[in-house]
Structure formats: C-alpha cells, structure tokens
Design an enzyme around this catalytic site. Structure first.
Site, PDB file in Angstrom:
ATOM      1  N   TYR A  50       0.831  -1.211   0.000  1.00 60.55           N
ATOM      2  CA  TYR A  50       0.000   0.000   0.000  1.00 60.55           C
ATOM      3  C   TYR A  50       0.865   1.261   0.000  1.00 60.55           C
ATOM      4  O   TYR A  50       0.691   2.156  -0.831  1.00 60.55           O
ATOM      5  CB  TYR A  50      -0.914  -0.029   1.230  1.00 60.55           C
ATOM      6  N   ASN A  95     -14.302  -0.285  13.927  1.00 53.73           N
ATOM      7  CA  ASN A  95     -14.179  -1.462  14.805  1.00 53.73           C
ATOM      8  C   ASN A  95     -14.638  -1.146  16.221  1.00 53.73           C
ATOM      9  O   ASN A  95     -15.471  -1.853  16.791  1.00 53.73           O
ATOM     10  CB  ASN A  95     -12.714  -1.911  14.901  1.00 53.73           C
TER      11      ASN A  95
HETATM   12  N1  UDP Z   1      -6.210  -0.573  15.844  1.00 52.84           N
HETATM   13  C1  UDP Z   1      -6.567  -1.185  17.047  1.00 52.84           C
HETATM   14  N2  UDP Z   1      -7.658  -2.000  17.065  1.00 52.84           N
HETATM   15  C2  UDP Z   1      -8.428  -2.236  15.977  1.00 52.84           C
HETATM   16  C3  UDP Z   1      -8.066  -1.615  14.748  1.00 52.84           C
HETATM   17  C4  UDP Z   1      -6.949  -0.788  14.727  1.00 52.84           C
HETATM   18  O1  UDP Z   1      -5.901  -0.995  18.084  1.00 52.84           O
HETATM   19  O2  UDP Z   1      -9.419  -2.985  16.080  1.00 52.84           O
HETATM   20  C5  UDP Z   1      -5.042   0.336  15.842  1.00 52.84           C
HETATM   21  C6  UDP Z   1      -4.015   0.024  14.761  1.00 52.84           C
HETATM   22  O3  UDP Z   1      -3.054  -0.911  15.243  1.00 52.84           O
HETATM   23  C7  UDP Z   1      -3.414   1.387  14.532  1.00 52.84           C
HETATM   24  C8  UDP Z   1      -4.577   2.355  14.769  1.00 52.84           C
HETATM   25  O4  UDP Z   1      -5.523   1.622  15.531  1.00 52.84           O
HETATM   26  O5  UDP Z   1      -2.412   1.674  15.476  1.00 52.84           O
HETATM   27  C9  UDP Z   1      -5.229   2.865  13.482  1.00 52.84           C
HETATM   28  O6  UDP Z   1      -5.537   1.753  12.678  1.00 52.84           O
HETATM   29  P1  UDP Z   1      -6.291   1.912  11.279  1.00 52.84           P
HETATM   30  O7  UDP Z   1      -6.170   0.596  10.573  1.00 52.84           O
HETATM   31  O8  UDP Z   1      -7.659   2.472  11.479  1.00 52.84           O
HETATM   32  O9  UDP Z   1      -5.475   3.046  10.502  1.00 52.84           O
HETATM   33  P2  UDP Z   1      -3.904   3.212  10.148  1.00 52.84           P
HETATM   34  O10 UDP Z   1      -3.085   2.232  10.952  1.00 52.84           O
HETATM   35  O11 UDP Z   1      -3.831   2.952   8.692  1.00 52.84           O
HETATM   36  O12 UDP Z   1      -3.596   4.599  10.538  1.00 52.84           O
END
Ligand code: UDP
Length: 219
Positions: A50, A95
């Site tokens: 990505y 989530n």
């Molecule tokens: N995250 C979490 N629980 C979840 C989904 C995501 O703790 O059920 C954490 C993930 O590890 C990250 C943050 O939340 O640190 C944001 O995740 P997301 O996938 O929404 O966005 P990105 O990582 O692309 O910023």
C-alpha cells in the site's frame, strides 16, 4: 488505474487530484509530519504494498506534470472517519464503535499507546474541494487532516463513554510496522487553502456512533 486516469485527464485537459495518504510517511521519525518529510517506510513489510504503491503514484503524478504540464493536485490524507464507513473494513473507529455498541470487547492492538489524529469526513471533503479550486501552481503535496492527536487507548475510552457501553478492553498483537505516532502539520493547508478542520473528535464520534446505531438496528 492511475495511468488510465492520467491519460484520460491529459486527453480532456482536466485537473486531476490524487488521494495520497499519510502512509507515505511510514513510521515517521519526524513529528508532527510536514510535507517536506520524506518518510520512513519499510519496503519489505506487510504495509509496503500500500505505502509504496501510493508513493510511486505521487511520482507518476509529478512526472506527468513535468512532462505534459498537467494540472495536478496531490493531497496527503490523514486518518478520516464518519458516517457511512463500512462496519467491517477493520479500521479503528468503525471497529471500536461496532464493538462498543454490541458490548463486545474492544480490540486494542499493542498497548494502545500509538497515536493517530482523526479528521471528520465533511472537514476533509471541504479541504479537498478548496484544494481542487486553488490556483494551478499549487500542486501540493498538501497534508489534509485534523492535528488533534490521541492515543488509541484514549479513542477507545471516548467511544465507550459516548456510547454508554459496558465493553472492556482486550489487547491483541500489534501489526508489524504499525506507525507509533501520526499527526499532520497543516500549516501549508491553512495558509494556501485557508482551511482547517472544525469538528472536534467528540462531536464527530457522536455523529458516527448515531449512524452505526441506526445501521445495527436495521439488521
Ligand atoms: N487498531 C486497534 N484495534 C483495531 C483496529 C486498529 O488498536 O481494532 C489500531 C491500529 O493498530 C493502529 C490504529 O488503531 O495503530 C489505526 O488503525 P487503522 O487501521 O484504522 O489506521 P492506520 O493504521 O492505517 O492509521
């Protein structure tokens, strides 16, 4: 896909906007992130497909701009949320809200000390529209996001609170290369586009929770 879009825009002399992303900064060593920061992406990690895909897309945008004088706009979009998110695409806001409304455990990855800065969708859209209507010379990249920074644990607590949930936390493995901190420096967008987000996290979450409540009650 991007090459087709660039070809189409070239043929029709159209201005073209790329939805780039804060992921191009990888696990950033500079905080907050300015557009001049070149990033810290692990080329062989699970997020690389990505991240590097988005990075090479920006390269192509600028090559077309240099070679054909195309009118390009490159927006670096930070974490965005709001009503009409898919409930099961795995992102943190959806989530947590779905889990909270179900009184199911809130899945915190790692210890929840990592940070993100969440922009409400309507604020982001306004920034994109202003960017598209800005002078030709302003190609970006420009950061669009809300500089209010929160730990994932804080986000979970707010969502439990606002949805009056009985959910507890459970801690799961932190995905590889998960950025430890992320917060946009939006000085450029403020000065060039006269834009900054208006909606506070708490207010945006209330609207998003209400949306998911309606969705879940239909099922
Ligand atoms: N995250 C979490 N629980 C979840 C989904 C995501 O703790 O059920 C954490 C993930 O590890 C990250 C943050 O939340 O640190 C944001 O995740 P997301 O996938 O929404 O966005 P990105 O990582 O692309 O910023």
């Amino acid at each position: 896909g991007l090459i087709n879009a660039l070809g189409f825009a070239k043929k029709h002399h159209a201005r073209i906007l790329q939805a780039s992303t804060s992921e191009v900064y990888g696990d950033p060593l500079e905080h907050p992130q300015k557009e001049s920061y070149r990033g810290n992406v692990n080329t062989i990690g699970p997020r690389a497909c990505y991240d590097e895909g988005k990075r090479v897309s920006v390269t192509l945008m600028f090559d077309y701009h240099r070679k054909w004088g195309m009118e390009i706009k490159v927006a670096r979009i930070f974490n965005t949320y709001g009503p009409r998110m898919a409930k099961n695409d795995g992102r943190v806001v959806s989530n947590f809200i779905v889990q909270a409304l179900d009184n199911q455990p809130i899945t915190i990855y790692g210890k929840g000390g990592q940070t993100r800065s969440f922009c409400f969708a309507s604020d982001l859209v306004e920034g994109l529209v202003k960017f598209m209507n800005s002078p030709n010379e302003f190609t970006g990249p420009v950061n669009l996001g809300n500089p209010g920074e929160f730990t994932i644990k804080e986000l979970a607590e707010k969502i439990i609170d606002l949805s009056e949930s009985k959910s507890k936390f459970i801690y799961e493995a932190l995905p590889d290369d998960d950025p430890r901190q992320r917060k946009p420096d939006i000085t450029l967008a403020m000065s060039k586009l006269n834009w900054q987000p208006q909606i506070k996290l708490e207010d945006g979450l209330k609207k998003t929770i209400r949306y998911f409540q309606e969705q879940l009650s239909k099922e």
